[in-house]
Design an enzyme around this catalytic site. Structure first.
Site, PDB file in Angstrom:
ATOM      1  N   CYS A   1      -4.394   9.954  -2.035  1.00 25.43           N
ATOM      2  CA  CYS A   1      -4.848   9.344  -3.272  1.00 25.43           C
ATOM      3  C   CYS A   1      -5.683  10.356  -4.041  1.00 25.43           C
ATOM      4  O   CYS A   1      -6.593  10.967  -3.476  1.00 25.43           O
ATOM      5  CB  CYS A   1      -5.673   8.098  -2.979  1.00 25.43           C
ATOM      6  SG  CYS A   1      -6.363   7.343  -4.457  1.00 25.43           S
TER       7      CYS A   1
ATOM      8  N   HIS B   1      -2.992   4.443   5.301  1.00 25.76           N
ATOM      9  CA  HIS B   1      -2.925   5.907   5.271  1.00 25.76           C
ATOM     10  C   HIS B   1      -3.263   6.378   6.682  1.00 25.76           C
ATOM     11  O   HIS B   1      -4.015   5.729   7.401  1.00 25.76           O
ATOM     12  CB  HIS B   1      -3.897   6.474   4.225  1.00 25.76           C
ATOM     13  CG  HIS B   1      -3.357   6.311   2.822  1.00 25.76           C
ATOM     14  ND1 HIS B   1      -2.727   7.315   2.150  1.00 25.76           N
ATOM     15  CD2 HIS B   1      -3.322   5.235   1.997  1.00 25.76           C
ATOM     16  CE1 HIS B   1      -2.331   6.885   0.961  1.00 25.76           C
ATOM     17  NE2 HIS B   1      -2.686   5.614   0.835  1.00 25.76           N
TER      18      HIS B   1
ATOM     19  N   HIS C   1      -1.198  -1.542   4.016  1.00 22.79           N
ATOM     20  CA  HIS C   1      -0.892  -0.229   3.423  1.00 22.79           C
ATOM     21  C   HIS C   1      -1.826   0.785   4.102  1.00 22.79           C
ATOM     22  O   HIS C   1      -2.959   0.981   3.679  1.00 22.79           O
ATOM     23  CB  HIS C   1      -1.146  -0.345   1.910  1.00 22.79           C
ATOM     24  CG  HIS C   1      -0.988   0.908   1.118  1.00 22.79           C
ATOM     25  ND1 HIS C   1       0.128   1.182   0.351  1.00 22.79           N
ATOM     26  CD2 HIS C   1      -1.827   1.958   0.913  1.00 22.79           C
ATOM     27  CE1 HIS C   1      -0.032   2.331  -0.285  1.00 22.79           C
ATOM     28  NE2 HIS C   1      -1.208   2.831   0.038  1.00 22.79           N
TER      29      HIS C   1
ATOM     30  N   ASN D   1       0.426   8.343   3.527  1.00 26.22           N
ATOM     31  CA  ASN D   1       0.662   7.056   4.171  1.00 26.22           C
ATOM     32  C   ASN D   1       1.287   7.330   5.529  1.00 26.22           C
ATOM     33  O   ASN D   1       1.867   8.392   5.760  1.00 26.22           O
ATOM     34  CB  ASN D   1       1.665   6.242   3.347  1.00 26.22           C
ATOM     35  CG  ASN D   1       1.145   5.931   1.968  1.00 26.22           C
ATOM     36  OD1 ASN D   1       1.294   6.728   1.055  1.00 26.22           O
ATOM     37  ND2 ASN D   1       0.513   4.800   1.821  1.00 26.22           N
TER      38      ASN D   1
ATOM     39  N   ARG E   1       5.925   7.159  -5.139  1.00 25.50           N
ATOM     40  CA  ARG E   1       4.709   6.961  -5.955  1.00 25.50           C
ATOM     41  C   ARG E   1       3.495   7.505  -5.202  1.00 25.50           C
ATOM     42  O   ARG E   1       2.988   8.576  -5.505  1.00 25.50           O
ATOM     43  CB  ARG E   1       4.534   5.471  -6.296  1.00 25.50           C
ATOM     44  CG  ARG E   1       3.489   5.188  -7.385  1.00 25.50           C
ATOM     45  CD  ARG E   1       2.047   5.186  -6.909  1.00 25.50           C
ATOM     46  NE  ARG E   1       1.800   4.241  -5.816  1.00 25.50           N
ATOM     47  CZ  ARG E   1       0.638   4.162  -5.169  1.00 25.50           C
ATOM     48  NH1 ARG E   1      -0.375   4.953  -5.482  1.00 25.50           N
ATOM     49  NH2 ARG E   1       0.479   3.313  -4.168  1.00 25.50           N
ATOM     50  N   ASP E   2       3.058   6.808  -4.179  1.00 22.85           N
ATOM     51  CA  ASP E   2       1.858   7.238  -3.444  1.00 22.85           C
ATOM     52  C   ASP E   2       2.074   8.631  -2.859  1.00 22.85           C
ATOM     53  O   ASP E   2       1.166   9.467  -2.844  1.00 22.85           O
ATOM     54  CB  ASP E   2       1.545   6.230  -2.332  1.00 22.85           C
ATOM     55  CG  ASP E   2       0.066   6.144  -2.016  1.00 22.85           C
ATOM     56  OD1 ASP E   2      -0.686   7.032  -2.444  1.00 22.85           O
ATOM     57  OD2 ASP E   2      -0.338   5.192  -1.327  1.00 22.85           O
TER      58      ASP E   2
END
Ligand code: HMG
Ligand code: MG
Length: 317
Positions: free
Chosen positions: A258, A227, A225, A267, A14-15
């Site tokens: 993002c 990055h 989370h 990430n 996803r990310d």
């Protein structure tokens, strides 16, 4: 006894992929997910029910969800597959897939989770969700309630906790704690604190976590989370571990960025996270060589450099 177990939430599908300009086929995404399912990872973020105009790469999340239910990837363990849903429209689209496939939150069915995503700053919320923080929280309410009523677990992200692409470093930890408290009161099972820009430093991570604890938020209800844009993710992970946090997000090959955080890179890589945690005697349950292979494969597949130092090192290239 010392608790050595650490939970890694793999967000690469996803990310890691949401910001890719070139369309990645559903087959490649499903291939990625099924490979990840064989590595010992137990939490895999798999898609996002957001506007396809805003994030085109996630437009096929309905197909991903359907395939996970109907042809659940092989794995030795039950895996939680999670999907973002910022509003009732996204939640209903996901529920339609679940209902059509006859999925219920039975113990033997693949486990599905939902994530809502807030932020600690108004300007990021505007760019990311096209509304203010208060409105975003109102829109999450029926998502959280609907998911809980149907038996699904819900994660509540908070972005920009250690810096904002539009407001800089000055994000108030008390604002983060306030949004977290609201989300927990609305029923989320876990808060994921997003360092969206990777601006976070060790002292500011410690300060943030102290503010969270002071606001009564329990360590077991928090995930970090990070990055890795500034290369501080593992340092901040160490600080978080010291504080007692035991859930960390990462993405294989360090994929990602993002779409509403200009210049933000991926990430922290799962390979680096696993190597680091295991070096401290923590137990991730994840096979490092297997994730390193996947990192090399997927970055080649989407023609991106492999940004995992550990991944490249263990593969000798
Ligand atoms: P909006 O334009 O204000 O929405 O966007 P709207 O309600 O006015 O609807 C506009 C159009 O979008 C309509 O379609 C709706 O049907 C449609 P039209 O009539 O124009 O054809 N629409 C939807 N379609 C599919 N799924 C939906 C949906 N909702 C409306 N759920 C909206 C508001 C929230 C939709 C938009 O801003 C959006 O999609 N934002 C998503 C942004 C995003 O995905 N960002 C990346 C994820 S967050 C992140 O990466 C951070 C994180 O990793 C943590 C960290 O690192 O910090 C989690
Ligand atoms: Mg993120």
């Amino acid at each position: 006894p010392r608790n050595n177990r650490v939970r890694i939430v793999e967000v690469g599908a996803r990310d890691g992929l949401q910001n890719e300009k070139k369309t990645i086929s559903t087959d490649t995404k499903l291939d990625l997910i099924s490979r990840l399912a064989k590595t010992g990872l137990r939490d895999i973020e798999a898609g996002s029910f957001v506007s396809p105009k805003w994030v085109p790469q996630m437009a096929t999340s309905n197909e991903i969800l359907e395939s996970i239910i109907k042809e659940t990837p092989d794995s030795k363990y039950p895996i939680n597959y999670s999907f973002l849903a910022p509003n009732i429209k996204g939640f209903e689209a996901a529920m339609a897939v679940l209902k059509a496939a006859g999925h219920t939150a039975r113990p033997d069915a693949p486990k599905i989770e939902f994530s809502v995503f807030a932020a600690a700053t108004e300007s990021f919320t505007q760019k990311n969700l096209n509304c203010d923080i208060a409105t975003s929280l109102e829109r999450f309410k029926p998502v959280i309630q609907g998911a809980k009523d149907a038996g699904y677990r819900v994660r509540g992200y908070i972005s920009t906790v250690l810096g904002c692409p539009f407001e800089g470093y000055d994000v108030d930890p008390h604002k983060v704690a306030e949004v977290a408290t609201d989300l927990l009161e609305m029923g989320v099972d876990e808060i994921a604190l997003g360092d969206t820009t990777g601006m976070g430093t060790a002292p500011r991570t410690a300060e943030l976590l102290r503010a969270m604890t002071a606001a009564g938020i329990r360590n077991e209800d928090m995930a970090m989370h990070f990055h890795d844009t500034f290369g501080q993710a593992l340092v901040n992970t160490a600080v978080s571990l010291e504080h007692g946090i035991r859930t960390f997000d990462s993405s294989v090959g360090g994929l990602g960025g993002c779409p509403y955080s200009p210049g933000a890179t991926g990430n922290v890589a799962t390979e680096d996270m696993v190597y680091f945690l295991e070096s401290l005697g923590m137990d991730t349950g994840v096979d490092l060589d297997a994730v390193a292979d996947i990192g090399a494969w997927i970055t080649k597949e989407i023609e991106k450099p492999n940004s995992s130092s550990v991944g490249k090192a263990v593969l000798g290239r």
